[in-house]
Design a protein around this motif. Structure first.
Motif, short mmCIF file in Angstrom:
data_model
loop_
_atom_site.label_atom_id
_atom_site.label_comp_id
_atom_site.label_asym_id
_atom_site.label_seq_id
_atom_site.Cartn_x
_atom_site.Cartn_y
_atom_site.Cartn_z
N ARG A 36 0.82 -1.20 0.00
CA ARG A 36 0.00 0.00 0.00
C ARG A 36 0.87 1.26 0.00
NH1 ARG A 36 -3.63 -2.89 -1.46
NH2 ARG A 36 -5.62 -3.25 -0.39
N ILE A 37 0.33 2.33 -0.58
CA ILE A 37 1.05 3.61 -0.68
C ILE A 37 0.32 4.65 0.14
CG2 ILE A 37 1.76 5.46 -2.25
CD1 ILE A 37 2.08 3.45 -4.43
N ASP A 38 1.08 5.43 0.89
CA ASP A 38 0.52 6.54 1.66
C ASP A 38 0.11 7.65 0.67
OD1 ASP A 38 -0.03 8.73 3.25
OD2 ASP A 38 1.71 8.47 4.55
N PRO A 39 -1.14 8.12 0.71
CA PRO A 39 -1.54 9.17 -0.24
C PRO A 39 -0.72 10.45 -0.09
CG PRO A 39 -3.23 8.80 1.43
CD PRO A 39 -2.25 7.68 1.55
N ALA A 40 -0.18 10.70 1.11
CA ALA A 40 0.63 11.91 1.30
C ALA A 40 1.84 11.91 0.36
CB ALA A 40 1.08 12.02 2.76
N LEU A 41 2.41 10.74 0.13
CA LEU A 41 3.54 10.63 -0.78
C LEU A 41 3.14 11.04 -2.19
CD1 LEU A 41 6.37 9.62 -1.69
CD2 LEU A 41 5.37 7.33 -1.86
N LEU A 42 2.00 10.55 -2.65
CA LEU A 42 1.56 10.89 -4.01
C LEU A 42 1.15 12.35 -4.12
CD1 LEU A 42 -0.37 7.65 -5.01
CD2 LEU A 42 1.94 8.35 -5.62
N HIS A 43 0.65 12.94 -3.04
CA HIS A 43 0.35 14.38 -3.07
C HIS A 43 1.64 15.18 -3.29
CE1 HIS A 43 -3.93 14.76 -2.35
NE2 HIS A 43 -3.87 13.82 -1.41
N GLU A 44 2.75 14.73 -2.72
CA GLU A 44 4.03 15.41 -2.95
C GLU A 44 4.45 15.30 -4.41
OE1 GLU A 44 6.95 13.82 -0.34
OE2 GLU A 44 5.89 14.40 1.51
N VAL A 45 4.28 14.11 -4.99
CA VAL A 45 4.61 13.93 -6.40
C VAL A 45 3.70 14.79 -7.27
CG1 VAL A 45 4.72 12.26 -8.29
CG2 VAL A 45 5.44 11.58 -5.99
N ASP A 81 10.83 11.51 -13.82
CA ASP A 81 12.12 11.45 -13.14
C ASP A 81 12.37 12.73 -12.35
OD1 ASP A 81 14.65 10.34 -12.49
OD2 ASP A 81 15.59 11.41 -14.15
N ASP A 82 12.06 13.87 -12.96
CA ASP A 82 12.21 15.17 -12.30
C ASP A 82 11.31 15.26 -11.07
OD1 ASP A 82 13.03 18.13 -12.41
OD2 ASP A 82 10.85 18.28 -12.54
N ALA A 83 10.07 14.82 -11.17
CA ALA A 83 9.11 14.91 -10.07
C ALA A 83 9.45 13.95 -8.93
CB ALA A 83 7.69 14.63 -10.57
N LEU A 84 10.10 12.83 -9.26
CA LEU A 84 10.42 11.82 -8.24
C LEU A 84 11.80 12.02 -7.64
CD1 LEU A 84 8.94 8.67 -10.01
CD2 LEU A 84 8.06 9.79 -7.96
N GLY A 85 12.41 13.17 -7.92
CA GLY A 85 13.69 13.49 -7.29
C GLY A 85 14.90 12.95 -8.01
N ARG A 117 12.36 3.50 -10.14
CA ARG A 117 12.26 2.14 -9.61
C ARG A 117 11.48 2.08 -8.31
NH1 ARG A 117 18.58 0.15 -10.12
NH2 ARG A 117 18.89 0.72 -12.33
N THR A 118 11.37 3.19 -7.63
CA THR A 118 10.68 3.22 -6.34
C THR A 118 9.74 4.41 -6.28
OG1 THR A 118 12.46 4.54 -5.34
CG2 THR A 118 12.62 2.13 -5.12
N LEU A 119 8.74 4.31 -5.42
CA LEU A 119 7.88 5.44 -5.07
C LEU A 119 8.05 5.65 -3.58
CD1 LEU A 119 4.66 4.58 -7.12
CD2 LEU A 119 6.22 6.49 -7.54
N GLY A 120 8.91 6.60 -3.22
CA GLY A 120 9.26 6.77 -1.81
C GLY A 120 9.91 5.49 -1.31
N PRO A 121 9.39 4.91 -0.21
CA PRO A 121 9.97 3.67 0.33
C PRO A 121 9.46 2.41 -0.36
CG PRO A 121 8.19 4.41 1.74
CD PRO A 121 8.33 5.45 0.68
N HIS A 122 8.60 2.57 -1.35
CA HIS A 122 7.95 1.42 -1.98
C HIS A 122 8.70 0.99 -3.24
CE1 HIS A 122 4.56 2.29 0.68
NE2 HIS A 122 4.66 3.54 0.27
N ARG A 123 9.19 -0.25 -3.23
CA ARG A 123 9.85 -0.79 -4.41
C ARG A 123 8.79 -1.15 -5.45
NH1 ARG A 123 11.06 -5.69 -6.55
NH2 ARG A 123 10.05 -6.78 -4.80
N CYS A 124 9.06 -0.82 -6.69
CA CYS A 124 8.10 -1.11 -7.76
C CYS A 124 8.37 -2.50 -8.33
CB CYS A 124 8.20 -0.06 -8.86
SG CYS A 124 7.67 1.58 -8.33
#
Length: 434
Positions: free
Chosen positions: A33-42, A140-144, A358-365
Motif C-alpha cells: 500500500r502507498i501513503d496518499p501523502a507521498l503521491l500528493h508530494e509527487v 524522473d524530475d518529479a520523483l527526485g 524504480r521506487t515510489l518513496g519507500p515502496h519498491r516497484c
C-alpha cells in the motif's frame, strides 16, 4: 516558454478530433500500500514541473501557437478500495479521458489499490505535451531524479539556430519572439521552401494510410492492452542467439504477434519512432522512420533493416516545407498530413528508465511500464496501425506494453495477453503478465 513544433501541433490536432486520439501513460505497480501523502508530494512536483503548461493561440496569422505556464491540475485521484488485478488494464485505459492541453489540465495522476495487496499508479498526459521519453523525464524530475534545467523544461526554445539540420520547426532564440516576428519568419520559410519544391515539379500526393477499411462511423471502439515483463538476461540471450539486438527482437516479436492474430499479408510495414533529443527535454522531440518485414525475416535481418532506416526519416508532405502545416488552417493541415507515420505496426523503444522510477518513496516497484493509449477513440478514428508495442528497461527487467487497435481480431485484454504469451514462448522467452 517557446512555441509549438510541427510535431506538437500534429498531436494537438488529434486532441481536437483530427486523427487518432493519443495520450501517454506511465504505470507503476507496487507490492504494498502507498501513503496518499507521498503521491500528493509527487502531484505538487508535477504541477510546477515541465508538464505544467498549456497551449496559447497566436494573434497573428502564420505565427505558431506558444506555451504558457499552467499550474492548474486535476486533483490526485486516490482510491483505497481494491480492484481485482484482472481489471487493472481496464482501469489504466480509463485514465486518459478529459485531458486538454489547451483549455484545461493536460495531465493526470491517479492511483488505485489492487486485491493482491499492492497499488497501481498512473501518470497520463496529452501527447501534445510530451512524447514517451519526455514523460519519463518529467516523472524522473518529479520523483527526485535528474532535475531539469529551465531550458529543458521549456519546449522548443534555444534550438532554432540549428533547427534546419532537420525538418522540425522550433523557436528562434531564448528570447521569446513577438507573434509578428514569428509569423514573418514562418511565412518566409514556407514561401522559399514551396518555391524550391515547385521548381522540382508538382509534388506527389502525400502518403495516405492503407490496409484498413475506412469508415465515417462515430461509434466508440474499445482498444485492448497488455503488459508483460521479462528478465534482461533472458531477452538478451534470445536476441544474441539470433544475431540480433534487444530492439530488433522486439520488432520481430510485434510483427509475429500481428501475423498470429490473423493478419494475412506476407509483408508488414513497421513504423519506428526515433528520439532526436540532444539533451534532456520535455516535448515532442521525435522523428519517424519505417521498415518492411516479411515472414522470412529474423532479428538479425531486422537489425540490418532498422540500422539503415534510422539513417533516413519520413519526409514532410509532398516535399513541401513542414512549416506549411503551421500556417494553414488545421483541417487543411490534417488533410495534408493524414496517415503520415501510420504503418501496420508501431514499435516504440523508449529505452532504459531512470533509477528514480524504480521506487515510489519507500515502496519498491514490481514493474514500471510506459505506453500510449487512445481515450475516446471511435471507429472513424482507427488508424492503419493494428498493433502498437512499447519497450522499456527498468533495472533487470524489460517491460513490454501492447495496445491492439484491431477489435475484430483481438476482442479482449485476455486474448491479447494470451497471444503475446504464446508468441514470446515460441521465441523461448519466459514472461510474467501484469
Amino acid at each position: 516558454m517557446g512555441r509549438l513544433s510541427v510535431v506538437d501541433e500534429i498531436f494537438l490536432r488529434t486532441h481536437r478530433g483530427l486523427g487518432t486520439p493519443i495520450a501517454l501513460q506511465g504505470l507503476w505497480r507496487t507490492a504494498d500500500r502507498i501513503d496518499p501523502a507521498l503521491l500528493h508530494e509527487v502531484h505538487t512536483a508535477l504541477s510546477t514541473g515541465p508538464l505544467g503548461r498549456r497551449v496559447i493561440r497566436p494573434r497573428v496569422p502564420g505565427s505558431r501557437r506558444s506555451w504558457q505556464r499552467n499550474t492548474r491540475a486535476y486533483p490526485l485521484s486516490f482510491t483505497d478500495q481494491p480492484i481485482a488485478t484482472t481489471a487493472l488494464m481496464a482501469w489504466a485505459d480509463a485514465q486518459g479521458t478529459d485531458l486538454d492541453p489547451e483549455f484545461g489540465p493536460g495531465w493526470r495522476l491517479a492511483a488505485i489499490a489492487l486485491d493482491d495487496g499492492g497499488f497501481l499508479v498512473s501518470l497520463t498526459c496529452s501527447h501534445a505535451l510530451a512524447d514517451g521519453r519526455a514523460l519519463v523525464l518529467a516523472a524522473d524530475d518529479a520523483l527526485g531524479g535528474t532535475s531539469l534545467t529551465a531550458d529543458a523544461t521549456a519546449p522548443s526554445t534555444a534550438r532554432e539556430n540549428s533547427a534546419h539540420r532537420d525538418t522540425t520547426s522550433r523557436s528562434a532564440s531564448t528570447t521569446p519572439e513577438s507573434d509578428w516576428a514569428d509569423a514573418s519568419r514562418q511565412w518566409s520559410i514556407v514561401l522559399r521552401g514551396t518555391a524550391k519544391a515547385l521548381r522540382r515539379g508538382i509534388p506527389d500526393q502525400p502518403h495516405q494510410a492503407t490496409g484498413r477499411d475506412r469508415t465515417d462511423a462515430p461509434a466508440p471502439v474499445q482498444t485492448h492492452g497488455a503488459i508483460l515483463q521479462c528478465t534482461v538476461a533472458d531477452w538478451d540471450r534470445v536476441a544474441a542467439t539470433q544475431d540480433g539486438t534487444a530492439n530488433s527482437l522486439f520488432i520481430s516479436l510485434i510483427a509475429n504477434m500481428l501475423w498470429s492474430s490473423g493478419f494475412q499479408p506476407d509483408a508488414i510495414d513497421a513504423s519506428l519512432p526515433v528520439d532526436t533529443r540532444d539533451e534532456p527535454r520535455v516535448d515532442n522531440d521525435l522523428a519517424m522512420t519505417d521498415i518492411t518485414i516479411d515472414r522470412t525475416d529474423t532479428p538479425s535481418t531486422i537489425r540490418e533493416k532498422s540500422r539503415a532506416a534510422y539513417e533516413r526519416r519520413m519526409s514532410s508532405p509532398g516535399g513541401m516545407p513542414e512549416e506549411l502545416l503551421q500556417v494553414i488552417p488545421d483541417r487543411w493541415a490534417y488533410a495534408l498530413s493524414k496517415g503520415a507515420g501510420e504503418r501496420d505496426i508501431l514499435c516504440s523503444n523508449i529505452g532504459t528508465l531512470p533509477a528514480a522510477l524504480r521506487t515510489l518513496g519507500p515502496h519498491r516497484c514490481l514493474g514500471v511500464a510506459a505506453r500510449a493509449i487512445h481515450p475516446g477513440i471511435t471507429v472513424a478514428q482507427l488508424p492503419r496501425t493494428r498493433l502498437s508495442g512499447y519497450l522499456c528497461r527498468i533495472a533487470d527487467d524489460y517491460i513490454l506494453s501492447l495496445v491492439s487497435l484491431d477489435p475484430k481480431r483481438i476482442e479482449s485484454p485476455t486474448e491479447l495477453t494470451g497471444l503475446a504469451q504464446q508468441t514470446l514462448l515460441n521465441a523461448d522467452l519466459r514472461v510474467r503478465a501484469w
